[in-house]
Design an enzyme around this catalytic site. Structure first.
Site, PDB file in Angstrom:
ATOM      1  N   TYR A 259     -22.081  47.314  31.858  1.00 32.02           N
ATOM      2  CA  TYR A 259     -21.369  46.306  32.644  1.00 32.02           C
ATOM      3  C   TYR A 259     -21.941  46.198  34.072  1.00 32.02           C
ATOM      4  N   ARG A 266     -20.030  41.549  41.733  1.00 35.88           N
ATOM      5  CA  ARG A 266     -18.747  41.793  42.426  1.00 35.88           C
ATOM      6  C   ARG A 266     -18.990  42.430  43.796  1.00 35.88           C
ATOM      7  N   GLN A 375      -6.739  25.867  54.214  1.00 33.64           N
ATOM      8  CA  GLN A 375      -6.068  25.667  55.505  1.00 33.64           C
ATOM      9  C   GLN A 375      -7.026  25.021  56.503  1.00 33.64           C
ATOM     10  N   TYR A 404     -14.816  33.723  38.032  1.00 33.78           N
ATOM     11  CA  TYR A 404     -16.021  34.361  37.480  1.00 33.78           C
ATOM     12  C   TYR A 404     -16.091  35.843  37.874  1.00 33.78           C
ATOM     13  N   GLU A 405     -16.848  36.572  37.148  1.00 35.07           N
ATOM     14  CA  GLU A 405     -16.949  38.034  37.307  1.00 35.07           C
ATOM     15  C   GLU A 405     -15.613  38.723  37.098  1.00 35.07           C
ATOM     16  N   GLU A 407     -11.503  37.495  35.800  1.00 30.89           N
ATOM     17  CA  GLU A 407     -10.358  36.760  36.336  1.00 30.89           C
ATOM     18  C   GLU A 407      -9.565  37.721  37.244  1.00 30.89           C
ATOM     19  N   ALA A 505       0.520  46.656  43.800  1.00 28.79           N
ATOM     20  CA  ALA A 505      -0.048  47.913  44.330  1.00 28.79           C
ATOM     21  C   ALA A 505      -1.546  47.744  44.572  1.00 28.79           C
TER      22      ALA A 505
HETATM   23  C1  LIG Z   1     -27.056  42.445  52.075  1.00 25.14           C
HETATM   24  C2  LIG Z   1     -27.501  41.326  51.216  1.00 25.14           C
HETATM   25  C3  LIG Z   1     -26.615  40.140  51.337  1.00 25.14           C
HETATM   26  C4  LIG Z   1     -26.867  39.252  50.195  1.00 25.14           C
HETATM   27  C5  LIG Z   1     -25.652  38.496  49.872  1.00 25.14           C
HETATM   28  C6  LIG Z   1     -25.701  38.067  48.460  1.00 25.14           C
HETATM   29  C7  LIG Z   1     -24.481  37.309  48.115  1.00 25.14           C
HETATM   30  C8  LIG Z   1     -24.487  36.995  46.662  1.00 25.14           C
HETATM   31  C9  LIG Z   1     -23.407  36.071  46.380  1.00 25.14           C
HETATM   32  C10 LIG Z   1     -23.306  35.850  44.940  1.00 25.14           C
HETATM   33  C11 LIG Z   1     -22.875  34.487  44.695  1.00 25.14           C
HETATM   34  C12 LIG Z   1     -22.572  34.337  43.278  1.00 25.14           C
HETATM   35  C13 LIG Z   1     -22.931  33.020  42.775  1.00 25.14           C
HETATM   36  C14 LIG Z   1     -22.119  32.657  41.606  1.00 25.14           C
HETATM   37  C15 LIG Z   1     -22.676  33.174  40.353  1.00 25.14           C
HETATM   38  C16 LIG Z   1     -21.658  33.147  39.285  1.00 25.14           C
HETATM   39  C17 LIG Z   1     -21.913  34.299  38.385  1.00 25.14           C
HETATM   40  C18 LIG Z   1     -20.839  34.448  37.384  1.00 25.14           C
HETATM   41  C19 LIG Z   1     -21.320  35.309  36.293  1.00 25.14           C
HETATM   42  C20 LIG Z   1     -20.234  35.749  35.327  1.00 25.14           C
HETATM   43  O1  LIG Z   1     -19.095  35.397  35.427  1.00 25.14           O
HETATM   44  S1  LIG Z   1     -20.776  36.804  34.130  1.00 25.14           S
HETATM   45  C21 LIG Z   1     -19.373  37.140  33.142  1.00 25.14           C
HETATM   46  C22 LIG Z   1     -18.413  38.017  33.865  1.00 25.14           C
HETATM   47  N1  LIG Z   1     -17.396  38.462  32.976  1.00 25.14           N
HETATM   48  C23 LIG Z   1     -16.512  39.336  33.308  1.00 25.14           C
HETATM   49  O2  LIG Z   1     -16.464  39.782  34.432  1.00 25.14           O
HETATM   50  C24 LIG Z   1     -15.594  39.796  32.216  1.00 25.14           C
HETATM   51  C25 LIG Z   1     -14.461  40.596  32.754  1.00 25.14           C
HETATM   52  N2  LIG Z   1     -14.096  41.628  31.822  1.00 25.14           N
HETATM   53  C26 LIG Z   1     -14.518  42.886  31.985  1.00 25.14           C
HETATM   54  O3  LIG Z   1     -15.263  43.230  32.885  1.00 25.14           O
HETATM   55  C27 LIG Z   1     -13.999  43.852  30.959  1.00 25.14           C
HETATM   56  O4  LIG Z   1     -13.659  43.275  29.794  1.00 25.14           O
HETATM   57  C28 LIG Z   1     -12.818  44.650  31.496  1.00 25.14           C
HETATM   58  C29 LIG Z   1     -11.693  43.754  31.997  1.00 25.14           C
HETATM   59  C30 LIG Z   1     -13.328  45.521  32.638  1.00 25.14           C
HETATM   60  C31 LIG Z   1     -12.256  45.514  30.371  1.00 25.14           C
HETATM   61  O5  LIG Z   1     -13.296  46.110  29.704  1.00 25.14           O
HETATM   62  P1  LIG Z   1     -13.056  47.027  28.432  1.00 25.14           P
HETATM   63  O6  LIG Z   1     -14.385  47.381  27.906  1.00 25.14           O
HETATM   64  O7  LIG Z   1     -12.116  46.373  27.490  1.00 25.14           O
HETATM   65  O8  LIG Z   1     -12.447  48.271  29.071  1.00 25.14           O
HETATM   66  P2  LIG Z   1     -10.959  48.811  29.233  1.00 25.14           P
HETATM   67  O9  LIG Z   1     -10.076  47.843  29.931  1.00 25.14           O
HETATM   68  O10 LIG Z   1     -10.483  49.282  27.914  1.00 25.14           O
HETATM   69  O11 LIG Z   1     -11.220  50.020  30.172  1.00 25.14           O
HETATM   70  C32 LIG Z   1     -11.768  51.204  29.678  1.00 25.14           C
HETATM   71  C33 LIG Z   1     -12.239  52.054  30.811  1.00 25.14           C
HETATM   72  O12 LIG Z   1     -13.475  51.549  31.299  1.00 25.14           O
HETATM   73  C34 LIG Z   1     -13.412  51.424  32.700  1.00 25.14           C
HETATM   74  N3  LIG Z   1     -14.330  50.390  33.133  1.00 25.14           N
HETATM   75  C35 LIG Z   1     -14.308  49.089  32.803  1.00 25.14           C
HETATM   76  N4  LIG Z   1     -15.332  48.468  33.401  1.00 25.14           N
HETATM   77  C36 LIG Z   1     -16.014  49.389  34.102  1.00 25.14           C
HETATM   78  C37 LIG Z   1     -17.164  49.338  34.942  1.00 25.14           C
HETATM   79  N5  LIG Z   1     -17.811  48.205  35.178  1.00 25.14           N
HETATM   80  N6  LIG Z   1     -17.581  50.503  35.498  1.00 25.14           N
HETATM   81  C38 LIG Z   1     -16.920  51.652  35.291  1.00 25.14           C
HETATM   82  N7  LIG Z   1     -15.814  51.766  34.504  1.00 25.14           N
HETATM   83  C39 LIG Z   1     -15.378  50.634  33.934  1.00 25.14           C
HETATM   84  C40 LIG Z   1     -11.983  51.096  32.971  1.00 25.14           C
HETATM   85  O13 LIG Z   1     -11.652  51.317  34.305  1.00 25.14           O
HETATM   86  C41 LIG Z   1     -11.296  52.028  32.008  1.00 25.14           C
HETATM   87  O14 LIG Z   1     -11.279  53.307  32.585  1.00 25.14           O
HETATM   88  P3  LIG Z   1     -10.049  54.282  32.305  1.00 25.14           P
HETATM   89  O15 LIG Z   1     -10.490  55.546  32.915  1.00 25.14           O
HETATM   90  O16 LIG Z   1      -8.887  53.673  33.003  1.00 25.14           O
HETATM   91  O17 LIG Z   1      -9.851  54.341  30.830  1.00 25.14           O
HETATM   92  C1  LIG Z   2     -18.322  28.918  38.101  1.00 27.81           C
HETATM   93  C2  LIG Z   2     -18.381  29.854  36.938  1.00 27.81           C
HETATM   94  C3  LIG Z   2     -19.573  30.474  36.616  1.00 27.81           C
HETATM   95  C4  LIG Z   2     -19.657  31.327  35.511  1.00 27.81           C
HETATM   96  N1  LIG Z   2     -20.846  31.894  35.190  1.00 27.81           N
HETATM   97  C5  LIG Z   2     -20.936  32.682  34.101  1.00 27.81           C
HETATM   98  C6  LIG Z   2     -22.187  33.252  33.727  1.00 27.81           C
HETATM   99  O1  LIG Z   2     -23.201  33.045  34.367  1.00 27.81           O
HETATM  100  N2  LIG Z   2     -22.233  34.013  32.622  1.00 27.81           N
HETATM  101  C7  LIG Z   2     -21.132  34.275  31.874  1.00 27.81           C
HETATM  102  O2  LIG Z   2     -21.257  34.987  30.872  1.00 27.81           O
HETATM  103  N3  LIG Z   2     -19.933  33.775  32.220  1.00 27.81           N
HETATM  104  C8  LIG Z   2     -19.805  32.979  33.302  1.00 27.81           C
HETATM  105  N4  LIG Z   2     -18.582  32.454  33.672  1.00 27.81           N
HETATM  106  C9  LIG Z   2     -17.406  32.762  32.871  1.00 27.81           C
HETATM  107  C10 LIG Z   2     -16.442  33.689  33.580  1.00 27.81           C
HETATM  108  O3  LIG Z   2     -16.979  34.957  33.728  1.00 27.81           O
HETATM  109  C11 LIG Z   2     -15.112  33.730  32.815  1.00 27.81           C
HETATM  110  O4  LIG Z   2     -14.560  32.443  32.865  1.00 27.81           O
HETATM  111  C12 LIG Z   2     -14.179  34.746  33.423  1.00 27.81           C
HETATM  112  O5  LIG Z   2     -14.636  36.034  33.164  1.00 27.81           O
HETATM  113  C13 LIG Z   2     -12.725  34.577  32.965  1.00 27.81           C
HETATM  114  O6  LIG Z   2     -12.629  34.650  31.591  1.00 27.81           O
HETATM  115  P1  LIG Z   2     -11.887  33.526  30.720  1.00 27.81           P
HETATM  116  O7  LIG Z   2     -12.468  32.228  31.094  1.00 27.81           O
HETATM  117  O8  LIG Z   2     -11.965  33.993  29.342  1.00 27.81           O
HETATM  118  O9  LIG Z   2     -10.398  33.522  31.218  1.00 27.81           O
HETATM  119  P2  LIG Z   2      -9.123  34.047  30.401  1.00 27.81           P
HETATM  120  O10 LIG Z   2      -9.286  35.508  30.213  1.00 27.81           O
HETATM  121  O11 LIG Z   2      -8.885  33.240  29.207  1.00 27.81           O
HETATM  122  O12 LIG Z   2      -8.009  33.807  31.486  1.00 27.81           O
HETATM  123  C14 LIG Z   2      -6.908  32.870  31.336  1.00 27.81           C
HETATM  124  C15 LIG Z   2      -5.640  33.514  31.894  1.00 27.81           C
HETATM  125  O13 LIG Z   2      -5.277  34.627  31.106  1.00 27.81           O
HETATM  126  C16 LIG Z   2      -5.016  35.758  31.907  1.00 27.81           C
HETATM  127  N5  LIG Z   2      -5.401  36.988  31.198  1.00 27.81           N
HETATM  128  C17 LIG Z   2      -6.437  37.169  30.358  1.00 27.81           C
HETATM  129  N6  LIG Z   2      -6.484  38.436  29.925  1.00 27.81           N
HETATM  130  C18 LIG Z   2      -5.488  39.090  30.513  1.00 27.81           C
HETATM  131  C19 LIG Z   2      -5.024  40.442  30.487  1.00 27.81           C
HETATM  132  N7  LIG Z   2      -5.641  41.370  29.754  1.00 27.81           N
HETATM  133  N8  LIG Z   2      -3.962  40.757  31.221  1.00 27.81           N
HETATM  134  C20 LIG Z   2      -3.351  39.832  31.985  1.00 27.81           C
HETATM  135  N9  LIG Z   2      -3.744  38.532  32.061  1.00 27.81           N
HETATM  136  C21 LIG Z   2      -4.779  38.169  31.334  1.00 27.81           C
HETATM  137  C22 LIG Z   2      -5.874  35.529  33.161  1.00 27.81           C
HETATM  138  O14 LIG Z   2      -5.370  36.252  34.271  1.00 27.81           O
HETATM  139  C23 LIG Z   2      -5.769  34.022  33.327  1.00 27.81           C
HETATM  140  O15 LIG Z   2      -4.609  33.724  34.061  1.00 27.81           O
HETATM  141  C24 LIG Z   2     -18.487  31.588  34.753  1.00 27.81           C
HETATM  142  C25 LIG Z   2     -17.282  30.979  35.088  1.00 27.81           C
HETATM  143  C26 LIG Z   2     -17.217  30.116  36.169  1.00 27.81           C
HETATM  144  C27 LIG Z   2     -15.911  29.452  36.513  1.00 27.81           C
END
Ligand SMILES: CCCCCCCCCCCCCCCCCCCC(=O)SCCNC(=O)CCNC(=O)[C@H](O)C(C)(C)COP(=O)(O)OP(=O)(O)OC[C@H]1O[C@@H](n2cnc3c(N)ncnc32)[C@H](O)[C@@H]1OP(=O)(O)O
Ligand SMILES: Cc1cc2nc3c(=O)[nH]c(=O)nc-3n(C[C@H](O)[C@H](O)[C@H](O)COP(=O)(O)OP(=O)(O)OC[C@H]3O[C@@H](n4cnc5c(N)ncnc54)[C@H](O)[C@@H]3O)c2cc1C
Length: 642
Positions: A259, A266, A375, A404-405, A407, A505
């Protein structure tokens, strides 16, 4: 001040040098204002500039420096994205952290030279948050030593990945890995999507753009389906996990190590959010010091709207937040780089702390940034609603960060897991095992807050008060959770029933971290004038934030009503103190007019002339009579006159 914001004198100087060079390169400027372009024109314009940058980048910046790259990106390409946004933000970080040395040697130089364009394809139409239920499969074929990628049904289509739709020819694809009928869960694979010569999708690949979005429309977020698409075994990213030719699975040192690309974004996006908040505030605050409307004293002329206390209250606490986020962001990036280095050499002990911290910060910072930008837009009155302000675009891009990254609610719940575990340590008398970020949970606090009770106590009593409310809410939510389980509730059901309290919290804990990061930074500053200006801002921050969460401190009598009055008075006092510095506090971020892309917020302050010029250049004004009038409205009016 710029040195404080950007981390050092050198960084601030480099930013100025880079902006000055770009100002001299008209080929890198927008050929017309972005709001007057169609989506296709914007994408074309962005690709044009991107190719020039690829040629000339080395003359402008040090391309190995992420901060310089980011500044160049913001100036030239802007915040609406570009055809390679995900290449730098996730594709390269995923390869760097998850590909083996051998794989990196094969792919990274090509990616860095921009021979190939990549993205990160994880989210699907049916699942984004719940990675365990992604549906795309990668089934190992022992006979050919290949993985077969497949999209079993419509909900399994990859959906959302940035630049997937039209620009990328490669992606790191996350799919459930199945070997000998056993599912090993989601894993990352390097996948070629398009022919390198023709850019046509390869056989077995269905791919396209998902259509226009609220903002961020230069990015071609895409969909992707696989029809039994084969890739070599060695395309599984194998730094931490391995699959041998005979199908033997070697598990990683930490279950969630794959991950890491998400944790990377993030950690880095906090700075991006701070910049967007400061940009919107810069526009609104400059405009508010030009706009005159109404009188405070009827015998005096109309005042600048920035003189109104309500306007200051709308803008200044967010200025403090922008600084706070920038300082907290800098600390987080440092921690991330440290953990990444450790992770690469097999030490995964800090991953949980980093995950908890970044999950909370990502959620609180994006939410408050959205609030602050909106605002700022309203603070510009009607002109804020015009695209000439550019604030609505900034808002649209920034608010995407709430989703993204991960919810926001879901990520707060991830931090809550960590807090509940920490609360369990406190309750079982093992406070000495608490990590440094939660050590305060094990410290006994005074019976009441000493704010306004001890002269010259600086910010100590504020920090203690934040610690008290965060600790109390964490223990309360944890008690509620443990209590439900003791009553026989299943763990998951109990968790859901407490989740609003748990997220409270998480927010309080994160807001404490942000306050502490601000205090740490101010304490480090040697320059007396800078320290003074930032101390005023910090006073506003701690008082405003505490007032915002006061109910938590009032309910157990930790704060009294008279202390609350004191805190409120302090807010008003510091609004007034900050007023003379307000514009400078934002000008110190040194955004150029090119980067801000706002007609309303230009440095010259010629708001009305600039707005009129901008309106006249609207494509609708190319002709006095539009064809919508000749074709429809005119005949309608004529018919009605008969
Ligand atoms: C100095 C330089 C300056 C430069 C500046 C640069 C700025 C940059 C700006 C950037 C701009 C960005 C531009 C926009 C780009 C958009 C990009 C968007 C890309 C995406 O959205 S990619 C898709 C992202 N998707 C997600 O994030 C999905 C979210 N879901 C999850 O991450 C996981 O499903 C979730 C919720 C963590 C659950 O995972 P799961 O496997 O089901 O695990 P559990 O809930 O059962 O937890 C088990 C256990 O694991 C621990 N855990 C989970 N994740 C992690 C982790 N990453 N690392 C360590 N441990 C982790 C969790 O805490 C649990 O631990 P326990 O001990 O409690 O059991
Ligand atoms: C601008 C943008 C760029 C993106 N870029 C990428 C990319 O490059 N690559 C990529 O792979 N993805 C990308 N995504 C996707 C993005 O990572 C997902 O949309 C995001 O992780 C949320 O997942 P979802 O859409 O399934 O929302 P959902 O999980 O369906 O969320 C819907 C609602 O359900 C609630 N919910 C869901 N699960 C739970 C839970 N366990 N407990 C409580 N509430 C819950 C949420 O809080 C929310 O209110 C992008 C999205 C956006 C908007």
């Amino acid at each position: 001040m710029a040195a404080q914001i950007w981390g050092s004198e050198k960084r601030a100087r480099r930013r100025r040098e880079i902006s000055a060079k770009i100002a001299q390169m008209p080929e890198l400027h927008d050929s017309k204002p972005l709001p007057f372009m169609t989506r296709e024109e914007k994408i074309m314009e962005s690709a044009r500039k991107l190719t020039i940058l690829t040629e000339k980048m080395g003359q402008i910046i040090d391309p190995t420096d992420p901060a310089e790259l980011y500044h160049l990106n913001n100036e030239v390409l802007g915040l609406e994205g570009n055809p390679m946004a995900l290449h730098g933000v996730m594709f390269i970080p995923a390869l760097s952290a998850q590909a083996s040395d051998e794989q990196q040697a094969k792919w990274l130089p090509r990616a860095l030279r921009r021979e190939i364009i990549g993205t990160y394809a994880q989210t699907e139409l049916g699942h984004g948050t719940n990675l365990q239920n992604l549906e795309t499969t990668a089934t190992y074929d022992l006979a050919t030593q290949e993985f077969v990628l497949h999209t079993p049904q419509i909900t399994a289509l990859k959906w959302w990945p940035g630049n997937l739709g039209k620009s990328s020819n490669y992606a790191v694809v996350v799919a459930h890995m199945i070997i000998k009928a056993k599912n090993y869960g989601p894993h990352p694979f390097m996948v070629q999507l398009r022919d390198e010569k023709t850019h046509e999708p390869l056989p077995g690949i269905t791919i396209g753009d998902i259509g226009p979005k609220m903002a961020y429309n230069i990015v071609d977020n895409g969909f992707l389906g696989f029809n039994k698409y084969r890739i070599p075994r060695t395309n599984l990213l194998m730094r931490h996990t391995k699959v041998e030719a005979d199908g033997t699975y070697i598990k990683p040192p930490h279950a969630k190590i794959n991950y890491s690309a998400m944790v990377h974004v993030r950690a880095y996006m906090l700075t991006g959010q701070a910049i967007m908040l400061a940009s919107a505030l810069n526009i609104a605050t400059r405009y508010s010091s030009v706009r005159r409307q109404g009188q405070i004293d009827k015998s005096q002329p109309e005042v600048k709207v920035l003189e109104y206390q309500t306007q200051q209250h709308r803008l200044f606490p967010s200025i403090a937040r922008a600084y706070a986020f920038q300082f907290a962001g800098a600390e987080t990036v440092k921690l991330y780089e440290h953990v990444l280095k450790e992770m690469k050499s097999g030490n995964v002990s800090l991953m949980a702390d980093l995950h908890a911290l970044t999950s909370g910060l990502k959620s609180v910072v994006t939410y408050q940034t959205g609030e602050g930008i909106e605002q700022a837009r309203m603070a510009c009155g009607g002109h804020g609603y015009s695209m000439a302000s550019y604030i609505s675009e900034i808002y649209g891009v920034a608010i995407g960060g709430c989703t993204y990254e991960g919810e926001n609610m879901v990520m707060l719940l991830q931090l809550a897991r960590y807090l509940v575990k920490s609360a369990a340590l406190v309750k079982s008398g093992q406070s000495s095992k608490l990590g440094p970020l939660v050590a305060y949970l094990g410290v006994k606090s005074e019976p009441t807050s000493l704010i306004d009770r001890i002269p010259n106590s600086g910010f100590t009593e504020y920090v203690k008060t934040f610690q008290h409310v965060s600790k109390r809410q964490t223990l309360k939510a944890a008690d509620m959770f443990f209590g439900l389980m003791e009553k026989g509730e299943k763990r998951e059901i109990a968790w859901n029933k407490c989740s609003v309290e748990l997220n409270r919290a998480s927010r309080l804990h994160t807001r404490l971290f942000i306050v502490e990061a601000f205090v740490r930074r101010v304490n480090e500053i040697a320059d007396i004038r800078i320290k003074e200006a930032l101390t005023d801002l910090l006073h506003l921050h701690v008082n405003y934030e505490l007032l915002d969460i006061a109910s938590y401190a009032l309910e157990d009598g930790f704060l009294s009503a008279s202390q609350l009055d004191y805190i409120r008075d302090q807010v008003y006092l510091y609004l007034g103190k900050i007023r003379p510095n307000a514009v400078s506090l934002l000008d110190s971020w040194e955004f150029s007019d090119i980067e801000l892309r706002s007609v309303l917020g230009r440095r010259d302050g010629n708001v009305y002339e600039n707005l009129f010029k901008w309106a006249k250049s609207s494509p609708l004004n190319k002709t006095d009579v539009l064809s919508s009038v000749t074709q429809y409205l005119k005949p309608m009016m004529e018919k009605a006159r008969l």
